[in-house]
Design an enzyme around this catalytic site. Structure first.
Site, short mmCIF file in Angstrom:
data_model
loop_
_atom_site.label_atom_id
_atom_site.label_comp_id
_atom_site.label_asym_id
_atom_site.label_seq_id
_atom_site.Cartn_x
_atom_site.Cartn_y
_atom_site.Cartn_z
N GLU A 322 0.83 -1.20 0.00
CA GLU A 322 0.00 0.00 0.00
C GLU A 322 0.87 1.25 0.00
O GLU A 322 1.81 1.36 0.77
CB GLU A 322 -0.87 0.05 1.26
CG GLU A 322 -1.68 -1.20 1.54
CD GLU A 322 -2.24 -1.22 2.95
OE1 GLU A 322 -3.19 -1.97 3.16
OE2 GLU A 322 -1.72 -0.48 3.82
N CYS A 323 0.53 2.20 -0.85
CA CYS A 323 1.11 3.54 -0.85
C CYS A 323 2.64 3.48 -0.79
O CYS A 323 3.28 3.13 -1.77
CB CYS A 323 0.53 4.37 0.29
SG CYS A 323 0.67 6.15 0.02
N GLY A 324 3.25 3.79 0.35
CA GLY A 324 4.71 3.74 0.44
C GLY A 324 5.26 2.37 0.13
O GLY A 324 6.34 2.24 -0.45
N MET A 327 5.30 2.14 -3.59
CA MET A 327 6.39 2.93 -4.14
C MET A 327 7.71 2.17 -4.05
O MET A 327 8.51 2.18 -4.98
CB MET A 327 6.50 4.25 -3.37
CG MET A 327 5.30 5.18 -3.56
SD MET A 327 5.22 6.51 -2.34
CE MET A 327 6.68 7.47 -2.77
N SER A 415 -1.22 -0.80 -4.53
CA SER A 415 -1.97 0.40 -4.89
C SER A 415 -1.56 1.55 -3.98
O SER A 415 -0.97 1.34 -2.91
CB SER A 415 -3.47 0.16 -4.75
OG SER A 415 -4.20 1.34 -5.03
#
Length: 444
Positions: A322-324, A327, A415
């Site tokens: 998720e998110c970080g 990334m 995501s």
């Protein structure tokens, strides 16, 4: 047996909810009460400050992401264990995803607990009376039990405010003066989490002040509630199912309920993508969000960990990111200064903190034949993902389609959205999709 249960709310954001909540939590701890903090809404930052204040992390309660029965069970299970259950509200009292839906007011009504109202009184005296009257009478099902006034520096000023409360019929529970050194600065995802320990002394000073100016015994007396009767929880853990959860300076935004759901499925082990050399032996890896952009050098330099994750992925390992975390699984990451460094490379895109622009909001995700909810909040953006499609459809709280992508490569689902899978059934459905949908959204 009873527990003092209440929710800290305010007319607007920036009224002092967090300052008052942190001071109360420390004051209650100093007086020997056992306290469990909670946070209304999806925020990850305030719960970390709660832990500094009283030793326990705040638990998120969210009426959009959580089913009502699940939310109630979460609250009562933890509130029953302590003397005081304190919820920090979000935004203004009636601010919700749609009108007052999911607001602090709705949460207070769903849990049948009183509201302690925090009003910034810096520029107002008796004129606070119609404001209090309006909030008290707007929704007769809501119990505003008392008011704490923020930024009040003289007894004469507080006298006007007390008189307003008397005329409106709400108890004045005290006031908090403005203390320059007790301001908590903002950061790009809300309150600052840099050097969290430096806030300890600040919270202590606020608690000492509130001990002099807040009627804490009266507050506890008017908020007493009977402990709830709870249903017996079923234990479903499979000790042979190994789950690794990323947790360190760069990855630490995870909902308590998500971790509890993981523990009901298997054995959870925490690891650090920054400090450890390889993944633990795992059947599932969970990369929550956080601030990996602040640790790009360290994450990139740990080549052994990056290689371990890439190998795990290519060999069919299951990952939720998720998110970080998403990334980190990309090819490269660009920090705010424009430095671009290699990351894991599961996905071919690059994430960047340059030209930051806020994207936020509740999300409902339709994947296959099930729906999962979550929240999106980030300033970074993804480049070079033109060849990466999505495996689901994402909607806002107002049922408008959102372009945020759900990426899948082999058994990896990622995501920008922070998924809420705090109920085991939601987590099982998510894993069922990962295990059975091998249509990759990545075109290499």
């Amino acid at each position: 047996m009873k527990t003092a249960s209440f929710i800290i709310a305010a007319p607007t954001s920036n009224s002092g909810k967090t300052t008052v909540t942190l001071g109360l939590l420390r004051l209650l701890k100093n007086k020997g009460y056992s306290v469990q903090p909670f946070k209304s809404g999806p925020d990850y930052i305030d719960p970390k400050f709660h832990k500094i204040a009283c030793g326990k992390t705040g638990i998120n309660l969210d009426l959009f992401m959580m089913r009502e029965e699940h939310m109630r069970a979460t609250y009562h299970e933890l509130a029953n264990e302590v003397d005081v259950a304190c919820i920090e509200g979000v935004m203004g009292l009636f601010d919700g995803a749609r009108k007052s839906e999911g607001s602090t007011a709705e949460l207070a009504k769903k849990l049948d607990i009183p509201v302690i109202f925090v009003v910034d009184a810096k520029s107002v005296a008796y004129s606070v009376a119609p404001l209090l009257y309006g909030f008290k009478n707007f929704d007769p099902d809501l119990n505003i039990a008392g008011v704490i006034f923020n930024r009040v520096n003289t007894k004469s000023h507080y006298k006007f405010l007390e008189e307003a409360c008397d005329d409106v019929g709400i108890k004045a529970l005290g006031h908090v003066p403005f203390i320059e050194e007790c301001k908590i600065p903002s950061r790009h995802l809300g309150l600052s989490i840099d050097n969290l320990s430096k806030y300890d002394q600040m919270i202590g000073k606020m608690a000492d002040q509130m001990n002099e100016t807040i009627a804490i015994d009266q507050l506890l007396s008017i908020t007493q509630r009977e402990k709830a009767t709870l249903a017996t929880k079923s234990e479903t853990s499979n000790a042979d199912f190994k789950i690794a959860v990323a947790q360190d300076e760069g990855f630490n935004f995870s909902y308590y309920q998500n971790i509890e759901a993981l523990k009901q499925l298997g054995t959870v082990e925490f690891f650090s993508p920054i400090h450890d050399q390889e993944l633990p032996n795992s059947d599932l890896v969970y990369f929550p969000g956080g601030y990996p952009e602040c640790y790009t050098q360290e994450l990139s330099a740990n080549a052994k960990m990056r290689e371990s994750i890439k190998s795990y992925t290519e060999n069919g390992g299951q990952i939720i990111a998720e998110c970080g975390g998403m990334m980190y699984l990309g090819k490269n990451m660009v920090d705010q200064k424009g430095n671009e460094l290699p990351m894991v490379g599961v996905f071919p895109f690059t994430s960047s903190m340059e030209a930051m622009k806020l994207t936020l909001g509740y999300r409902k995700i339709d994947i296959d034949d099930f729906t999962i909810k979550g929240h999106e909040f980030h300033y970074s953006k993804v480049h070079q993902d033109e060849n990466v499609t999505t495996v689901g459809t994402v909607w806002s709280a107002r049922e408008q389609e959102v372009p945020t992508k759900i990426y899948q490569y082999k058994n990896v689902l990622a995501s920008y959205i922070h998924f809420y899978f705090g109920e085991v059934g939601d987590l099982q459905q998510l894993l069922h999709h990962i295990q059975n949908n091998h249509v990759s959204s990545v075109k290499r």
